[in-house]
Design an enzyme around this catalytic site. Structure first.
Site, PDB file in Angstrom:
ATOM      1  N   ASP A   1      -7.255  33.784  53.340  1.00 56.44           N
ATOM      2  CA  ASP A   1      -6.258  34.737  52.865  1.00 56.44           C
ATOM      3  C   ASP A   1      -6.999  35.699  51.935  1.00 56.44           C
ATOM      4  O   ASP A   1      -8.183  35.502  51.618  1.00 56.44           O
ATOM      5  CB  ASP A   1      -5.132  34.000  52.135  1.00 56.44           C
ATOM      6  CG  ASP A   1      -3.823  34.787  52.132  1.00 56.44           C
ATOM      7  OD1 ASP A   1      -3.848  35.995  52.448  1.00 56.44           O
ATOM      8  OD2 ASP A   1      -2.774  34.196  51.814  1.00 56.44           O
TER       9      ASP A   1
ATOM     10  N   HIS B   1      -0.268  34.881  45.325  1.00 54.73           N
ATOM     11  CA  HIS B   1      -0.841  36.142  44.869  1.00 54.73           C
ATOM     12  C   HIS B   1      -1.043  36.127  43.351  1.00 54.73           C
ATOM     13  O   HIS B   1      -1.908  36.820  42.824  1.00 54.73           O
ATOM     14  CB  HIS B   1       0.072  37.325  45.221  1.00 54.73           C
ATOM     15  CG  HIS B   1       0.160  37.606  46.683  1.00 54.73           C
ATOM     16  ND1 HIS B   1       1.021  36.932  47.517  1.00 54.73           N
ATOM     17  CD2 HIS B   1      -0.513  38.492  47.477  1.00 54.73           C
ATOM     18  CE1 HIS B   1       0.879  37.391  48.755  1.00 54.73           C
ATOM     19  NE2 HIS B   1      -0.042  38.326  48.753  1.00 54.73           N
TER      20      HIS B   1
END
Length: 597
Positions: A312, A239
């Site tokens: 993702d 992330h």
């Protein structure tokens, strides 16, 4: 259509999608009603519509006034841009995550489905059941707890219940199971989301999940193995940066890729690509998300996966920091992805794909191939016949007593006693013992259920709730008050969270805990989450782990402390310097739980 749906249920979605996407035009005309529907839809779509069908955009599963900015944003995505689907995400507020409520979320999804020209795919990260994103649903523990309990049937039950709850609320695409092998103790983002460090064991649980979810014929869902080619041996949260796996191809074959092979063999519908650099597979130091060597050459051709490949989240720094938003999306489709999850701006993604097709960078046939897979999935899920959910029926399908009982069984069997140097468990003098709960967030509910359960059993026990915002002076005062305790139980909550960057105790907790351990009163440390926490506090007199901070794990811990259940869990990971894979002190139950506990 009924005949088609009956026949379709006998097939795996993976094989159906492959056929729908690759069949020649002449064959499609003579094919099933599903292929006919897909071809009909394709003929009515503009190039922009096709590009939009490859997007899954985020929404919060909560009420939004029709004139609010939030509602207008959703309307723009669905009615104006014609995106292919939505993902229900948790709403970050005041340092915590606010989950949705079942009826409100279902009503919102119904509204979006009514608004959409074509049925919407609706996904959610239901890794530990719907409870990961929705309140009042079965509170399954994290994946690692299932492995510690050695409960394959429990995973199948969880997957089946997740499918039922998901479809009851309008979700038809489950972004689970996690197929990553967590063989790196410093992994800050996978950790307890994984089934463990042993690829054979992880493969068994992944297979059980896929088959369990697909067993619910009346609640069909797409099932997704993630994060290809494996996110377990990384020390970076994708992330916030590009994660890397430095292993060679031989190790990748033996470890990282094995659970994905198991998922493919079990008929998994989709595989999520990870923002992970794997030099042994892609020497250009690019994330797997944009690597054709990884997604096309390896996953498609070598491993034989023909279902949906989804990225993702495209707003994660592991990919967004490397390319502009439109360019990242184009590269992802070029690499072999079919669906783009959460681009920062839908318009940028659509414009990028349209421009790439118009310039010849992406062929129309390549775009149509991915669009056909998306459309075929919508048909097979029964969304043509029924895209709305019955709000009145939610109560009959969500949070069933049987599933709650099953989730509790898994949590009970997962509790693992790693060491007990002074024979402190079960508690012998509970009234003079002290319990300290170390929550991760002052606004959350961590510790509340545990404190409640402990007080039921030992009303005189001193229970103190701490939070990471407490000053060093405040914690020193708490430490001073424990001098009269016969035993200190420290329940530390250490779950994984995006953008945190570690799985360690927050604030002044570490110094506080080390001070307690150095004192005269024996300390029993319990990790409700990260099992590797023991590495930082090796001198604790006893160490237990539940692998999960969920309420069922809190109840299980209370039972274990008071000897009401046998402690039978075994480590699905090794803890360097502390314990080996498979370790776990086995203790029998010594007390019968009181009625009502």
């Amino acid at each position: 259509m009924r005949l088609f749906l009956r026949a379709a249920r006998a097939l795996t979605l993976c094989s159906f999608l492959a056929a729908a996407a690759t069949a020649p035009k002449s064959a499609v005309k003579k094919a099933s009603p599903a292929n006919f529907t897909v071809r009909t839809w394709l003929r009515t779509m503009t190039l922009r519509d096709k590009a939009a069908q490859l997007l899954i955009m985020p929404i919060y599963g909560e009420p939004a006034h029709r004139r609010s900015a939030e509602a207008k944003k959703y309307e723009h995505l669905v009615r104006d841009l014609h995106v292919g689907g939505l993902i229900v995400t948790g709403h970050s507020m005041n340092g915590g995550i606010r989950n949705a409520e079942p009826y409100a979320m279902a009503a919102l999804i119904n509204r979006m489905q009514k608004m959409s020209k074509l049925p919407l795919l609706v996904g959610a990260d239901f890794e530990r059941g719907a409870s990961m994103r929705v309140n009042s649903t079965t509170a399954w523990p994290y994946n690692m707890a299932f492995a510690a309990a050695q409960d394959l049937d429990g995973v199948s039950a969880e997957a089946a219940e997740t499918a039922r709850e998901a479809r009851a609320m309008g979700v038809n695409w489950i972004f689970a199971p996690v197929a990553d092998v967590n063989n790196n103790p410093d992994n800050p983002i996978i950790n307890i989301r994984s089934y463990g460090e042993n690829p054979e064991q992880v493969s068994k649980f992944v297979r059980a999940y896929v088959l369990g979810a697909h067993s619910e014929k009346l609640s069909p869902v797409l099932v997704t193995a993630k994060h290809f080619p494996g996110h377990g041996d990384t020390a970076q949260d994708s992330h916030i940066g590009l994660a890397r796996i430095e292993a060679d191809r031989q190790r990748l074959d033996a470890v990282e890729l094995e659970p994905f092979r198991a998922a493919i063999a079990a008929g998994v519908d989709a595989i999520m690509s990870g923002h992970i650099a794997v030099p042994a597979l892609e020497p250009e130091n690019e994330p797997a998300t944009v690597s054709s060597k990884i997604l096309t050459d390896l996953l498609r051709e070598e491993m034989g996966f023909h279902g949906i490949v989804i990225t993702d989240a495209m707003d994660m720094q592991g990919v967004s920091a490397l390319f502009g938003p439109g360019e990242a999306c184009v590269r992802a489709i070029e690499a072999g992805n079919d669906v783009l999850l959460m681009p920062k701006r839908a318009e940028d993604a659509i414009n990028g794909l349209v421009a790439a097709v118009q310039s010849g960078r992406i062929t129309r046939a390549r775009l149509d191939q991915s669009v056909a897979k998306v459309l075929a999935a919508k048909v097979l899920l029964g969304l043509v016949r029924k895209r709305l959910v019955d709000l009145d029926g939610i109560a009959d399908l969500v949070d069933s007593p049987e599933s709650e009982e099953r989730a509790q069984q898994v949590s009970d069997h997962a509790v693992t006693l790693v060491n007990d140097q002074k024979d402190q468990l079960p508690l012998r003098h509970s009234e003079s013992a002290c319990l300290l709960t170390l929550a991760e967030n002052r606004r959350g509910q961590q510790g509340q259920k545990l404190s409640e359960e402990v007080k039921k059993r030992a009303p005189g026990m001193t229970v103190t709730a701490l939070d990471p915002g407490m000053s060093q002076a405040d914690l020193e005062q708490v430490a001073q008050k424990t001098s009269g305790c016969s035993q200190i139980i420290v329940a530390a909550y250490v779950s994984v969270a995006a953008y945190r960057g570690n799985v360690a105790l927050a604030g002044f907790y570490p110094d506080f805990l080390n001070g307690l351990i150095a004192g005269k009163v024996p300390v029993t440390l319990v990790s409700l989450g990260n099992p590797y926490l023991a590495r930082s506090f090796p001198n604790a007199s006893a160490y237990l782990t539940t692998y999960s901070p969920t309420p069922t794990s809190e109840i299980a811990l209370a039972k274990a402390l008071f000897g009401e259940i046998a402690i039978t869990g075994r480590l699905p990971v090794s803890i360097p310097g502390i314990a080996k894979f498979g370790d776990g002190i086995q203790l029998p139950a010594v007390h019968v739980a009181q009625k009502g506990l």
